[in-house]
Design a protein around this motif. Structure first.
Motif, PDB file in Angstrom:
ATOM      1  N   GLN A   1      11.347  25.598   1.395  1.00  0.00           N
ATOM      2  CA  GLN A   1      12.102  24.895   0.356  1.00  0.00           C
ATOM      3  C   GLN A   1      11.373  23.638  -0.111  1.00  0.00           C
ATOM      4  O   GLN A   1      11.431  23.279  -1.290  1.00  0.00           O
ATOM      5  CB  GLN A   1      13.495  24.558   0.883  1.00  0.00           C
ATOM      6  N   ILE A   2      10.678  22.966   0.805  1.00  0.00           N
ATOM      7  CA  ILE A   2       9.861  21.811   0.409  1.00  0.00           C
ATOM      8  C   ILE A   2       8.729  22.268  -0.507  1.00  0.00           C
ATOM      9  O   ILE A   2       8.424  21.629  -1.522  1.00  0.00           O
ATOM     10  CB  ILE A   2       9.303  21.097   1.656  1.00  0.00           C
ATOM     11  N   ARG A   3       8.111  23.392  -0.167  1.00  0.00           N
ATOM     12  CA  ARG A   3       7.053  23.936  -1.030  1.00  0.00           C
ATOM     13  C   ARG A   3       7.610  24.281  -2.414  1.00  0.00           C
ATOM     14  O   ARG A   3       6.920  24.123  -3.430  1.00  0.00           O
ATOM     15  CB  ARG A   3       6.437  25.178  -0.383  1.00  0.00           C
ATOM     16  N   GLU A   4       8.855  24.735  -2.456  1.00  0.00           N
ATOM     17  CA  GLU A   4       9.477  25.036  -3.748  1.00  0.00           C
ATOM     18  C   GLU A   4       9.615  23.773  -4.591  1.00  0.00           C
ATOM     19  O   GLU A   4       9.400  23.797  -5.808  1.00  0.00           O
ATOM     20  CB  GLU A   4      10.848  25.686  -3.534  1.00  0.00           C
ATOM     21  N   LEU A   5       9.962  22.641  -3.962  1.00  0.00           N
ATOM     22  CA  LEU A   5      10.050  21.376  -4.699  1.00  0.00           C
ATOM     23  C   LEU A   5       8.696  20.984  -5.281  1.00  0.00           C
ATOM     24  O   LEU A   5       8.614  20.451  -6.391  1.00  0.00           O
ATOM     25  CB  LEU A   5      10.554  20.259  -3.785  1.00  0.00           C
ATOM     26  N   ILE A   6       7.637  21.245  -4.523  1.00  0.00           N
ATOM     27  CA  ILE A   6       6.289  20.936  -5.014  1.00  0.00           C
ATOM     28  C   ILE A   6       5.931  21.850  -6.184  1.00  0.00           C
ATOM     29  O   ILE A   6       5.405  21.403  -7.210  1.00  0.00           O
ATOM     30  CB  ILE A   6       5.266  21.069  -3.870  1.00  0.00           C
ATOM     31  N   GLU A   7       6.243  23.130  -6.055  1.00  0.00           N
ATOM     32  CA  GLU A   7       5.950  24.087  -7.126  1.00  0.00           C
ATOM     33  C   GLU A   7       6.756  23.792  -8.387  1.00  0.00           C
ATOM     34  O   GLU A   7       6.281  24.016  -9.508  1.00  0.00           O
ATOM     35  CB  GLU A   7       6.240  25.506  -6.637  1.00  0.00           C
ATOM     36  N   CYS A   8       7.978  23.272  -8.208  1.00  0.00           N
ATOM     37  CA  CYS A   8       8.837  22.945  -9.352  1.00  0.00           C
ATOM     38  C   CYS A   8       8.525  21.575  -9.948  1.00  0.00           C
ATOM     39  O   CYS A   8       9.214  21.126 -10.868  1.00  0.00           O
ATOM     40  CB  CYS A   8      10.306  23.000  -8.935  1.00  0.00           C
ATOM     41  N   LYS A   9       7.524  20.889  -9.411  1.00  0.00           N
ATOM     42  CA  LYS A   9       7.106  19.565  -9.884  1.00  0.00           C
ATOM     43  C   LYS A   9       8.168  18.494  -9.656  1.00  0.00           C
ATOM     44  O   LYS A   9       8.155  17.452 -10.321  1.00  0.00           O
ATOM     45  CB  LYS A   9       6.732  19.606 -11.377  1.00  0.00           C
ATOM     46  N   VAL A  10       9.072  18.738  -8.719  1.00  0.00           N
ATOM     47  CA  VAL A  10       9.972  17.672  -8.282  1.00  0.00           C
ATOM     48  C   VAL A  10       9.158  16.629  -7.518  1.00  0.00           C
ATOM     49  O   VAL A  10       9.395  15.427  -7.618  1.00  0.00           O
ATOM     50  CB  VAL A  10      11.100  18.248  -7.399  1.00  0.00           C
ATOM     51  N   ILE A  11       8.181  17.114  -6.749  1.00  0.00           N
ATOM     52  CA  ILE A  11       7.212  16.261  -6.057  1.00  0.00           C
ATOM     53  C   ILE A  11       5.854  16.515  -6.693  1.00  0.00           C
ATOM     54  O   ILE A  11       5.409  17.665  -6.778  1.00  0.00           O
ATOM     55  CB  ILE A  11       7.151  16.596  -4.553  1.00  0.00           C
ATOM     56  N   VAL A  12       5.199  15.467  -7.164  1.00  0.00           N
ATOM     57  CA  VAL A  12       3.861  15.615  -7.745  1.00  0.00           C
ATOM     58  C   VAL A  12       2.881  14.754  -6.963  1.00  0.00           C
ATOM     59  O   VAL A  12       3.259  13.771  -6.322  1.00  0.00           O
ATOM     60  CB  VAL A  12       3.839  15.231  -9.243  1.00  0.00           C
ATOM     61  N   GLY A  13       1.616  15.141  -7.007  1.00  0.00           N
ATOM     62  CA  GLY A  13       0.582  14.387  -6.313  1.00  0.00           C
ATOM     63  C   GLY A  13       0.365  14.816  -4.880  1.00  0.00           C
ATOM     64  O   GLY A  13      -0.506  14.275  -4.199  1.00  0.00           O
ATOM     65  N   TRP A  14       1.148  15.798  -4.407  1.00  0.00           N
ATOM     66  CA  TRP A  14       0.985  16.233  -3.014  1.00  0.00           C
ATOM     67  C   TRP A  14      -0.206  17.176  -2.921  1.00  0.00           C
ATOM     68  O   TRP A  14      -0.277  18.191  -3.611  1.00  0.00           O
ATOM     69  CB  TRP A  14       2.251  16.936  -2.518  1.00  0.00           C
TER      70      TRP A  14
ATOM     71  N   ASP B   1      -1.622  22.531   4.800  1.00  0.00           N
ATOM     72  CA  ASP B   1      -0.362  23.244   5.042  1.00  0.00           C
ATOM     73  C   ASP B   1       0.425  22.661   6.209  1.00  0.00           C
ATOM     74  O   ASP B   1       1.662  22.600   6.168  1.00  0.00           O
ATOM     75  CB  ASP B   1      -0.641  24.727   5.300  1.00  0.00           C
ATOM     76  N   ASP B   2      -0.277  22.224   7.265  1.00  0.00           N
ATOM     77  CA  ASP B   2       0.455  21.741   8.440  1.00  0.00           C
ATOM     78  C   ASP B   2       1.020  20.334   8.252  1.00  0.00           C
ATOM     79  O   ASP B   2       1.654  19.794   9.161  1.00  0.00           O
ATOM     80  CB  ASP B   2      -0.411  21.816   9.701  1.00  0.00           C
ATOM     81  N   ASP B   3       0.814  19.720   7.083  1.00  0.00           N
ATOM     82  CA  ASP B   3       1.474  18.449   6.781  1.00  0.00           C
ATOM     83  C   ASP B   3       2.887  18.656   6.249  1.00  0.00           C
ATOM     84  O   ASP B   3       3.598  17.691   5.963  1.00  0.00           O
ATOM     85  CB  ASP B   3       0.653  17.640   5.763  1.00  0.00           C
ATOM     86  N   ILE B   4       3.284  19.915   6.088  1.00  0.00           N
ATOM     87  CA  ILE B   4       4.679  20.238   5.778  1.00  0.00           C
ATOM     88  C   ILE B   4       5.287  20.817   7.046  1.00  0.00           C
ATOM     89  O   ILE B   4       4.919  21.900   7.500  1.00  0.00           O
ATOM     90  CB  ILE B   4       4.793  21.252   4.622  1.00  0.00           C
TER      91      ILE B   4
END
Length: 391
Positions: free
Chosen positions: A19-32, A36-39
């Motif tokens: 779900q965190i990866r989904e936020l990144i893909e949806c551009k809710v979080i940018v600059g990340w 992989d192991d940092d999630i």
């Protein structure tokens, strides 16, 4: 950059890795742009972007201001972290504020809660997340301001025991995201009391009832006789600790001393052990209770108060789903307390109340897998090697 999309996360709770990866893909979080192991199972790491400010005092944001505007008012000048790293010493009179690579724009009903990484807190480093338009440290709410789409993130860093070296890209802070307000998501104590398998006593047997919401101090010696770990006083020639090392590197005997039952810091009071916490000294201690968490519950440990008398108590990081379940001895895993004495010496007794636990449901169960600190008893930061018997 592609357009921000609304994530398709419907069930309330703490977000897991996917779900965190989904936020990144949806551009809710940018600059990340971390590995992989940092999630993790219920949080993700935030990374320094290479810039910092050396300020005369700490700053606090408001719901109407950006952090950069506050920095300008106190005369801060933006600097780049040197390629060889930035050294910071415990007696430095300045406050160091670092800009983070990630920016965030949480949709309605999504919230963020941050804490320093466990490996950082165990080094006696104070960290605070400061966010545009947020009045509280370490918190992110859904976006309210009209003029700025993304909130910029910053972390304040203050070492208290050891000199440190910080590099561009270091991950020293972590963020947990929830669907739903954390306060409303919290599993109430009357429901937690119905669980019988969340933690065990150090003497064996399950912890039940109200005891599942509290953590108490253990001064029971470990297998090698250690009761506590105490940071050595800083001396000339102390090499700054590089926070970016990826595997155990530093010999612990150069920075820490083991406190055993025969130590002058250990006393007997009414048949129980007590630890004399010296003023301005830092200790690593552990809980009596030992976790065996299921994959659908996450925990946040909150000190009974951050300041208890002449002590500062802090729990080292979030407790992720599944913590302690894969431990080889099946006894569960204790939590670590970071304790710093203040102006006078003080006694802590075996069984003293140290922290309150907040339990949260996961929006979706976390993936199974072990944690670095799964086998811990009295465990130092991951940048240190293990103590040897002769140390």
């Amino acid at each position: 950059m592609s357009t921000k999309r609304t994530p398709k996360i419907e069930k309330p709770g703490i977000l897991n890795t996917d779900q965190i990866r989904e936020l990144i893909e949806c551009k809710v979080i940018v600059g990340w742009d971390g590995p992989d192991d940092d999630i993790g199972k219920s949080s993700f790491d935030l990374h320094l972007n290479g810039y910092y400010w050396k300020l005369p005092a700490g700053i606090k944001c408001s719901r109407y201001s950006r952090v950069v505007d506050l920095i300008k008012r106190v005369g801060g000048k933006k600097k780049r972290i040197p390629k060889i790293g930035l050294r910071i010493f415990p007696d430095d009179e300045y406050v160091y504020l670092f800009e983070l690579n990630e920016r965030i724009s949480l949709p309605k009903h999504f919230y963020g809660q941050g804490t320093g990484k466990s490996s950082i807190g165990r080094l006696d480093i104070l960290t605070r997340l400061i966010v545009d338009y947020e009045e509280k440290y370490d918190c992110i709410c859904p976006f309210r301001a009209r003029n700025y789409r993304y909130k910029n993130l910053y972390v304040e860093v203050t070492p208290l025991s050891f000199p440190i070296k910080i590099n561009n890209g270091d991950a020293i802070f972590q963020l947990r995201i929830s669907k739903g307000d954390f306060q409303k998501l919290r599993i109430q104590s009357e429901i937690i009391h119905l669980f019988t398998n969340l933690m065990k006593h150090e003497r064996g047997g399950s912890v039940a009832g109200a005891d599942q919401t509290n953590l108490r101090l253990s001064l029971k010696p470990t297998k090698d006789g250690t009761i506590a770990l105490k940071a050595k006083r800083r001396k000339e020639g102390f090499a700054p600790l590089k926070l970016s090392v990826k595997k155990p590197y530093y010999p612990p005997k150069n920075y820490w001393e083991r406190i055993e039952k025969e130590s002058e810091d250990i006393l007997q009071i009414d048949g129980s052990l007590a630890l004399k916490v010296e003023k301005n000294a830092f200790y690593i201690l552990r809980s009596k209770e030992r976790f065996i968490l299921p994959d659908n519950i996450a925990v946040y440990g909150l000190a009974m108060t951050e300041e208890v008398g002449e002590l500062r108590i802090h729990h080292a990081g979030f407790v992720h789903p599944g913590f302690g379940r894969l431990r080889e001895d099946k006894k569960g895993t204790p939590l670590i307390f970071e304790v710093r004495g203040h102006d006078v010496n003080m006694l802590l007794k075996h069984g003293d109340l140290m922290a309150e636990l907040k339990y949260y449901p996961m929006s979706s169960p976390a993936e199974k897998g072990d944690e670095y600190y799964e086998e811990q008893e009295l465990k130092l930061s991951k940048i240190f090697k293990e103590f040897r018997n002769e140390d």
